[in-house]
Design a protein around this motif. Structure first.
Motif, PDB file in Angstrom:
ATOM      1  N   PHE A 252       0.807  -1.219   0.000  1.00 28.05           N
ATOM      2  CA  PHE A 252       0.000   0.000   0.000  1.00 28.05           C
ATOM      3  C   PHE A 252       0.846   1.278   0.000  1.00 28.05           C
ATOM      4  CE2 PHE A 252      -2.928   3.209   1.706  1.00 28.05           C
ATOM      5  CZ  PHE A 252      -4.014   3.007   0.870  1.00 28.05           C
ATOM      6  N   ASN A 253       1.949   1.258   0.708  1.00 23.71           N
ATOM      7  CA  ASN A 253       2.781   2.459   0.799  1.00 23.71           C
ATOM      8  C   ASN A 253       3.997   2.425  -0.117  1.00 23.71           C
ATOM      9  OD1 ASN A 253       1.231   3.873   2.830  1.00 23.71           O
ATOM     10  ND2 ASN A 253       1.980   2.368   4.311  1.00 23.71           N
ATOM     11  N   SER A 254       3.981   1.520  -1.088  1.00 22.34           N
ATOM     12  CA  SER A 254       5.094   1.461  -2.036  1.00 22.34           C
ATOM     13  C   SER A 254       5.090   2.702  -2.933  1.00 22.34           C
ATOM     14  CB  SER A 254       4.984   0.206  -2.896  1.00 22.34           C
ATOM     15  OG  SER A 254       3.841   0.294  -3.737  1.00 22.34           O
TER      16      SER A 254
ATOM     17  N   THR B 213       1.752   4.689  -4.139  1.00 16.64           N
ATOM     18  CA  THR B 213       1.639   6.086  -3.728  1.00 16.64           C
ATOM     19  C   THR B 213       1.455   7.007  -4.933  1.00 16.64           C
ATOM     20  OG1 THR B 213       2.992   5.682  -1.761  1.00 16.64           O
ATOM     21  CG2 THR B 213       2.778   7.967  -2.492  1.00 16.64           C
ATOM     22  N   THR B 214       2.191   6.720  -6.012  1.00 17.32           N
ATOM     23  CA  THR B 214       2.063   7.529  -7.225  1.00 17.32           C
ATOM     24  C   THR B 214       0.654   7.438  -7.802  1.00 17.32           C
ATOM     25  OG1 THR B 214       4.406   7.289  -7.773  1.00 17.32           O
ATOM     26  CG2 THR B 214       2.917   7.860  -9.577  1.00 17.32           C
ATOM     27  N   LEU B 215       0.114   6.229  -7.891  1.00 17.45           N
ATOM     28  CA  LEU B 215      -1.235   6.056  -8.418  1.00 17.45           C
ATOM     29  C   LEU B 215      -2.279   6.704  -7.509  1.00 17.45           C
ATOM     30  CD1 LEU B 215      -0.948   2.345  -9.611  1.00 17.45           C
ATOM     31  CD2 LEU B 215      -1.328   4.335 -11.083  1.00 17.45           C
ATOM     32  N   ARG B 216      -2.113   6.546  -6.227  1.00 12.02           N
ATOM     33  CA  ARG B 216      -3.078   7.124  -5.279  1.00 12.02           C
ATOM     34  C   ARG B 216      -3.072   8.650  -5.348  1.00 12.02           C
ATOM     35  NH1 ARG B 216      -0.589   4.859  -0.296  1.00 12.02           N
ATOM     36  NH2 ARG B 216      -1.859   6.472   0.725  1.00 12.02           N
TER      37      ARG B 216
ATOM     38  N   VAL C  67     -12.691  -1.628   3.336  1.00 14.22           N
ATOM     39  CA  VAL C  67     -11.372  -2.041   3.827  1.00 14.22           C
ATOM     40  C   VAL C  67     -10.693  -0.868   4.529  1.00 14.22           C
ATOM     41  CG1 VAL C  67      -9.096  -2.913   3.198  1.00 14.22           C
ATOM     42  CG2 VAL C  67     -11.108  -3.728   1.962  1.00 14.22           C
ATOM     43  N   ALA C  68     -10.587  -0.994   5.843  1.00 15.01           N
ATOM     44  CA  ALA C  68      -9.834  -0.011   6.619  1.00 15.01           C
ATOM     45  C   ALA C  68      -8.411  -0.535   6.804  1.00 15.01           C
ATOM     46  CB  ALA C  68     -10.501   0.208   7.976  1.00 15.01           C
ATOM     47  N   ASN C  69      -7.451   0.349   6.814  1.00 19.17           N
ATOM     48  CA  ASN C  69      -6.041  -0.013   6.963  1.00 19.17           C
ATOM     49  C   ASN C  69      -5.607  -1.082   5.947  1.00 19.17           C
ATOM     50  OD1 ASN C  69      -5.826   1.675   9.302  1.00 19.17           O
ATOM     51  ND2 ASN C  69      -6.835   0.056  10.486  1.00 19.17           N
ATOM     52  N   PRO C  70      -5.783  -0.814   4.666  1.00 18.23           N
ATOM     53  CA  PRO C  70      -5.404  -1.806   3.647  1.00 18.23           C
ATOM     54  C   PRO C  70      -3.891  -2.065   3.633  1.00 18.23           C
ATOM     55  CG  PRO C  70      -5.874   0.309   2.636  1.00 18.23           C
ATOM     56  CD  PRO C  70      -6.278   0.437   4.067  1.00 18.23           C
ATOM     57  N   LYS C  71      -3.541  -3.287   3.294  1.00 20.87           N
ATOM     58  CA  LYS C  71      -2.127  -3.649   3.153  1.00 20.87           C
ATOM     59  C   LYS C  71      -1.665  -3.562   1.699  1.00 20.87           C
ATOM     60  CE  LYS C  71      -0.476  -7.202   5.259  1.00 20.87           C
ATOM     61  NZ  LYS C  71      -0.262  -8.600   5.710  1.00 20.87           N
ATOM     62  N   TYR C  72      -2.638  -3.701   0.780  1.00 22.48           N
ATOM     63  CA  TYR C  72      -2.281  -3.744  -0.640  1.00 22.48           C
ATOM     64  C   TYR C  72      -3.157  -2.788  -1.457  1.00 22.48           C
ATOM     65  CZ  TYR C  72      -0.290  -8.111   1.054  1.00 22.48           C
ATOM     66  OH  TYR C  72       0.405  -9.050   1.787  1.00 22.48           O
ATOM     67  N   PHE C  73      -2.527  -2.215  -2.448  1.00 21.36           N
ATOM     68  CA  PHE C  73      -3.223  -1.419  -3.460  1.00 21.36           C
ATOM     69  C   PHE C  73      -3.076  -2.180  -4.770  1.00 21.36           C
ATOM     70  CE2 PHE C  73      -3.486   1.799  -6.780  1.00 21.36           C
ATOM     71  CZ  PHE C  73      -4.557   2.577  -6.368  1.00 21.36           C
TER      72      PHE C  73
END
Length: 220
Positions: free
Chosen positions: A97-99, A103-106, A118-124
């Motif tokens: 998620f924080n890669s 981050t760029t896509l978000r 989904v709260a506190n996701p691990k993956y995007f």
């Protein structure tokens, strides 16, 4: 009489002398050798240019499932059809998620820090898809999702809304909502959020009372 005879003899002698000279000239002309023909220059063949090897195109990377322990049973793209609606998954990339990639896509498409379910996701998760309405009715996802992607149990990936695309139907950069008339198709990208593990990979599709599914990765 003697003078006449002498003149005749002299004239005959002169005639014989002239004939001899002409004969010698003719023989000399005949005997003169013809100049030898000039040899044509030999044309040196140009060396054949060596053909350059054709570059092999790099394979298209359609997924990174193996990074998460998922070994595909079928290769992408994969199409599932139900009730006249077809869904083709062309590409799927799973990012922490924080890669940097996530981050760029978000940031580009203004996705939030969590999705509706989904709260506190691990993956995007970023997918490239094509959907097509082959039915005679208009198809949309205004009231319900038409497809689910899942990796484990009942934990489906939750579609993430792009706040930069709110109110835009059939967006080709980041899908929120779609409305497809009969015969209409749409190629676009869709984001999901997820926080569970990975056991398999299943696509499910429902439309107009019909259901279809396809495993990309069977149970591990």
């Amino acid at each position: 009489m003697k003078k006449t005879t002498g003149k005749a003899i002299l004239a005959a002698a002169m005639m014989v002398s002239m004939m001899s000279v002409q004969t010698g000239v003719t023989e000399a002309a005949v005997a003169t050798p013809k100049p030898a023909a000039t040899a044509k220059p030999v044309v040196t063949a140009k060396p054949t240019a060596t053909a350059k090897p054709t570059a092999t195109p790099a394979p298209v990377m359609r997924d990174n499932l193996s990074k998460y322990g998922l070994k595909k049973d079928v290769e992408l793209p994969v199409t599932v059809t139900a009730g006249g609606l077809s869904y083709t998954l062309e590409k799927i990339m799973i990012y922490d998620f924080n890669s940097k990639e996530a981050t760029t896509l978000r940031n580009t498409y203004k996705y939030g820090s969590e999705s509706g379910l989904v709260a506190n996701p691990k993956y995007f998760i970023w997918t490239k898809i094509t959907i097509k309405n082959n039915s005679k009715k208009t198809v949309d996802n205004l009231n319900s999702q038409k497809w689910n992607l899942s990796f484990k149990g009942l934990s489906s990936l939750d579609p993430a809304s792009s706040f930069s695309r709110i109110g835009k139907n059939n967006d080709t950069s980041a899908l929120n909502r779609f409305v497809l008339k009969p015969g209409q198709a749409l190629s676009t990208y869709q984001a999901f959020m997820y926080k569970e593990g990975f056991k398999y990979f299943l696509i499910e599709l429902s439309n107009d009372g019909q259901y279809a599914s396809k495993y990309i990765v069977e149970d591990l």
